[in-house]
Scaffold this motif. Structure first.
Motif, PDB file in Angstrom:
ATOM      1  N   ALA A 491      31.966  58.155  81.490  1.00 38.66           N
ATOM      2  CA  ALA A 491      31.555  56.813  81.919  1.00 38.66           C
ATOM      3  C   ALA A 491      32.230  56.393  83.225  1.00 38.66           C
ATOM      4  O   ALA A 491      31.641  55.707  84.058  1.00 38.66           O
ATOM      5  CB  ALA A 491      31.855  55.806  80.819  1.00 38.66           C
ATOM      6  N   ALA A 492      33.479  56.797  83.401  1.00 34.38           N
ATOM      7  CA  ALA A 492      34.207  56.391  84.614  1.00 34.38           C
ATOM      8  C   ALA A 492      33.523  56.958  85.857  1.00 34.38           C
ATOM      9  O   ALA A 492      33.343  56.254  86.869  1.00 34.38           O
ATOM     10  CB  ALA A 492      35.654  56.869  84.535  1.00 34.38           C
ATOM     11  N   ALA A 493      33.138  58.221  85.772  1.00 29.63           N
ATOM     12  CA  ALA A 493      32.465  58.847  86.917  1.00 29.63           C
ATOM     13  C   ALA A 493      31.140  58.157  87.196  1.00 29.63           C
ATOM     14  O   ALA A 493      30.794  57.878  88.351  1.00 29.63           O
ATOM     15  CB  ALA A 493      32.253  60.334  86.634  1.00 29.63           C
ATOM     16  N   LEU A 494      30.410  57.886  86.122  1.00 34.22           N
ATOM     17  CA  LEU A 494      29.115  57.232  86.288  1.00 34.22           C
ATOM     18  C   LEU A 494      29.266  55.872  86.967  1.00 34.22           C
ATOM     19  O   LEU A 494      28.509  55.508  87.868  1.00 34.22           O
ATOM     20  CB  LEU A 494      28.444  57.066  84.914  1.00 34.22           C
ATOM     21  CG  LEU A 494      26.969  56.690  84.893  1.00 34.22           C
ATOM     22  CD1 LEU A 494      26.302  57.235  83.639  1.00 34.22           C
ATOM     23  CD2 LEU A 494      26.749  55.191  84.957  1.00 34.22           C
ATOM     24  N   SER A 495      30.292  55.132  86.556  1.00 33.56           N
ATOM     25  CA  SER A 495      30.477  53.798  87.136  1.00 33.56           C
ATOM     26  C   SER A 495      30.845  53.864  88.614  1.00 33.56           C
ATOM     27  O   SER A 495      30.542  52.958  89.378  1.00 33.56           O
ATOM     28  CB  SER A 495      31.543  53.022  86.361  1.00 33.56           C
ATOM     29  OG  SER A 495      32.806  53.614  86.568  1.00 33.56           O
ATOM     30  N   ARG A 496      31.501  54.961  89.017  1.00 34.23           N
ATOM     31  CA  ARG A 496      31.845  55.100  90.444  1.00 34.23           C
ATOM     32  C   ARG A 496      30.604  55.443  91.273  1.00 34.23           C
ATOM     33  O   ARG A 496      30.402  54.906  92.359  1.00 34.23           O
ATOM     34  CB  ARG A 496      32.915  56.179  90.631  1.00 34.23           C
ATOM     35  CG  ARG A 496      34.273  55.728  90.127  1.00 34.23           C
ATOM     36  CD  ARG A 496      35.385  56.681  90.499  1.00 34.23           C
ATOM     37  NE  ARG A 496      36.583  56.317  89.752  1.00 34.23           N
ATOM     38  CZ  ARG A 496      37.036  56.974  88.688  1.00 34.23           C
ATOM     39  NH1 ARG A 496      36.411  58.062  88.265  1.00 34.23           N
ATOM     40  NH2 ARG A 496      38.106  56.561  88.051  1.00 34.23           N
ATOM     41  N   ILE A 497      29.776  56.343  90.738  1.00 36.01           N
ATOM     42  CA  ILE A 497      28.571  56.730  91.483  1.00 36.01           C
ATOM     43  C   ILE A 497      27.582  55.569  91.537  1.00 36.01           C
ATOM     44  O   ILE A 497      26.977  55.278  92.572  1.00 36.01           O
ATOM     45  CB  ILE A 497      27.894  57.958  90.824  1.00 36.01           C
ATOM     46  CG1 ILE A 497      28.823  59.172  90.864  1.00 36.01           C
ATOM     47  CG2 ILE A 497      26.553  58.280  91.512  1.00 36.01           C
ATOM     48  CD1 ILE A 497      29.122  59.724  92.230  1.00 36.01           C
TER      49      ILE A 497
END
Lengths: 580, 80
Positions: A491-497
């Motif tokens: 989820a963290a990566a998704l929120s950054r992209i």
């Protein structure tokens, strides 16, 4: 695109049959197959040269090229997947048919088509070769060939699954019947045969599916009553609005934001697909003159704008009219939640609605329409693969000096071989459902950066060969990198992209496309400024500003492609305001 | 030129479109009429509107028009 995966996954989990065909349904289906094969044999005599086999002799009218242009994209998987999405997300699904298609199709017709057409290129990689050299051509041809053959296999497997779920047909029987039929008519008649069948398929899809929204709206008591019933059944009026819920990621069930829809979908993904994916562009290259080539995407856009009537409206209708035997509302669920209490998933909306209104005869027509849709998807992929393989891989890197007859022969054989590989892919997909994730990801890796390369190549004289190649490579690699990052980064990566903790996977697709396009453009520009500029004389016929565009022969306002593009875009804006 | 097929061919693509829809109309129309007159409508929602008959009639008219309008005629061959 991920909706297709959900559709297939849900079908895989189901082990039952929704309905069966009566003799009259089988007659309707048989008539279709007989005609399709007949067309292949009928046009074989006029596909003797490579121009005839791969580009249908460049003698199609604007209407035929335009309908074929839409039909090649209109696979049944897309119809069923987006009908399910309309049930799940409401009218937000409409964006994939309107802002996700119409502006790009008009841009192709008015701005880009003259360059594709007057450069006399045979393919999109062929244009890249003229503009940026062999490196860019090779990169795009190999990735496109790989992508199309996989997509053809996915289409095949999807058709087989739908036939199994709806009618109880054996998977292998469906795969081989569909594949052999498409292989025969494309091998015999090339693009000419594919285009004729696609126009037929387009008419058939409407003949088989248009009754659903008509009878559905009668049952629901009209559009206003339908909206009221949906609002009552789901407890919200958001399902029938296009834009009002897009102010924040958390305000809508898709988890997307209007910037993602407008820039990610409406600009990058849509323009990338409709203007650089050779599967659809090939249909327009078959036009018989420049004006027809410009008009074809505009005609296609007008018809594309109407498709939600047979896709989105049935999904919305299901929210209001589908009921259990006791009269309570029937709730469709996600594929993971299908059980005895909730036996149907979102993705079964279209077959359920078809069965609701169509008895023997009409049911056969609807099923034939679904099969026709799948076959048009397969034919689109395999004919485009055969062209790119023959012109841009075999003819460019393996055997440069063969005769025209040899290339036609190679086109026929590559159709058969491509179809056999597709069948292999279909079985591979059957045994490992996760492969479809990668296929869909492949699609997104190449389309967004390719649009950056092609649009800069056409509109900016300063783009150099090295700039085009490295920009395309950087965009592709960064897209793959972001996909790996979000796949394994959670989820963290998704929120950054996707720029928000409330973003959902659909938003990640949109923003990943946007970032990879930006990276492609930035690298292309930077490398172009660092390398020697291409002389303007060499850009004639390829780049805006270095080319004197020929007159398209339009006489008077009614014949001007730009006029009709304005008409379509005005209707597009009106519809968006009406359903705001 | 026969529109949409190829040089030297008689049949237009619109003829194929008309032919297929006409065939479907000619299958559905009598079947729908029989369902209606014999009260043998399938148990579908709104079957009292006789959709098979009316849709069959529409396809027959549409297909009939296109079949006649784009039927092959003498002189079509090699006409450009």
């Amino acid at each position: 695109m991920n909706l297709d995966i959900a559709l297939i996954a849900s079908m895989t989990l189901m082990n039952r049959q929704l309905t069966h065909l009566a003799p009259i349904d089988i007659l309707i289906l048989a008539l279709y197959f007989v005609l399709v094969i007949f067309i292949g044999f009928y046009v074989k005599g006029s596909t003797n040269t490579s121009e005839e086999f791969f580009l249908a002799g460049r003698e199609m009218t604007a209407w035929i090229a335009g309908l074929s242009f839409v039909s090649a994209n209109l696979g049944s998987l897309e119809l069923m997947g987006w009908a399910g999405a309309a049930y799940q997300y409401g009218m937000l699904a409409m964006h994939w048919y309107w802002i996700g298609a119409i502006p790009a199709m008009l841009f192709l017709g008015v701005v880009m088509m003259p360059f594709y057409y007057i450069s006399k290129t045979h393919s999109v990689p062929g244009y890249l070769q003229l503009r940026f050299g062999e490196g860019s051509r090779g990169l795009s041809a190999i990735s496109f060939g790989f992508m199309t053959i996989l997509m053809s296999g996915v289409n095949m497997y999807s058709m087989a699954l739908v036939m199994k779920v709806v009618l109880g047909w054996n998977i292998s029987f469906s795969i081989w019947v569909g594949a052999v039929t498409v292989a025969v008519y494309v091998m015999l008649g090339g693009l000419r045969s594919a285009i004729i069948n696609e126009v037929l398929q387009f008419v058939l899809i409407w003949a088989g599916a248009a009754l659903i929204p008509i009878l559905g709206l009668v049952e629901a008591g009209g559009w206003v009553n339908l909206k009221a019933q949906i609002a009552q059944n789901v407890g919200s009026s958001d399902y029938t609005h296009l834009w009002t819920t897009l102010g924040h990621f958390r305000d809508n069930p898709m988890g997307v934001h209007w910037t993602g829809i407008v820039f990610g979908l409406g600009f990058v993904i849509s323009f990338g697909y409709w203007t650089t994916d050779f599967l659809v562009v090939q249909r327009v290259l078959s036009a018989n003159n420049l004006r027809a080539a410009k008009m074809a995407p505009i005609i296609g856009a007008a018809f594309k704008m109407a498709v939600p009537l047979i896709v989105i409206v049935p999904g919305l209708l299901a929210l209001a009219v589908l009921k259990n035997p006791d009269g309570s509302i029937l709730h469709l669920v996600g594929e993971n939640a299908v059980n005895a209490q909730h036996p149907y998933s979102y993705n079964e909306v279209l077959p359920l609605m078809l069965i609701r209104y169509c008895g023997p005869g009409l049911l056969g027509l609807g099923i034939t329409a679904l099969i026709a849709g799948f076959m048009s998807g397969m034919a689109g992929n395999v004919s485009a693969f055969s062209t790119v393989w023959t012109y841009d891989i075999y003819g460019a890197f393996i055997n440069k000096r063969a005769s025209d007859k040899h290339y036609v022969s190679m086109g026929r054989w590559s159709t058969v071989v491509g179809m056999l590989i597709s069948i292999g892919t279909a079985y591979l997909v059957a045994n490992a459902a996760s492969i479809m994730d990668y296929v869909q990801a492949l699609f997104s890796f190449f389309i967004a950066p390719l649009f950056g390369t092609v649009v800069l190549g056409m509109l900016w004289k300063g783009a150099t060969r090295a700039g085009g190649f490295w920009g395309l490579l950087a965009g592709t690699v960064s897209s793959i990198g972001m996909w790996l990052y979000t796949t394994y980064g959670g989820a963290a990566a998704l929120s950054r992209i996707a720029l928000s903790v409330d973003a959902r996977p659909m938003a990640e697709n949109l923003y990943r496309a946007l970032w990879s396009w930006i990276i492609c453009v930035v690298v292309t520009v930077a490398v172009s400024y660092c390398t020697e500029a291409t002389p303007v004389a060499k850009l004639s016929g390829l780049v805006y500003g270095a080319t004197t565009l020929p007159d398209d022969g339009a006489e008077g306002l009614w014949q001007k492609p730009t006029f009709w593009a304005v008409v379509v875009i005005v209707i597009f804006f009106i519809l968006n305001i009406v359903f705001f | 030129m026969a529109e949409g097929t190829g040089r030297g061919e008689m049949l237009s693509i619109w003829f194929f479109v008309g032919g297929l829809t006409l065939l479907y109309g000619l299958v559905l129309l009598p079947y729908g009429a029989w369902e209606w007159l014999a009260h043998r409508e399938a148990p579908t929602v709104l079957n009292q509107l006789h959709p098979t008959f009316w849709w069959g009639l529409l396809l027959t008219l549409f297909g009939g028009f296109y079949t006649v309008r784009f039927r092959p005629r003498t002189g079509d061959i090699n006409k450009t």
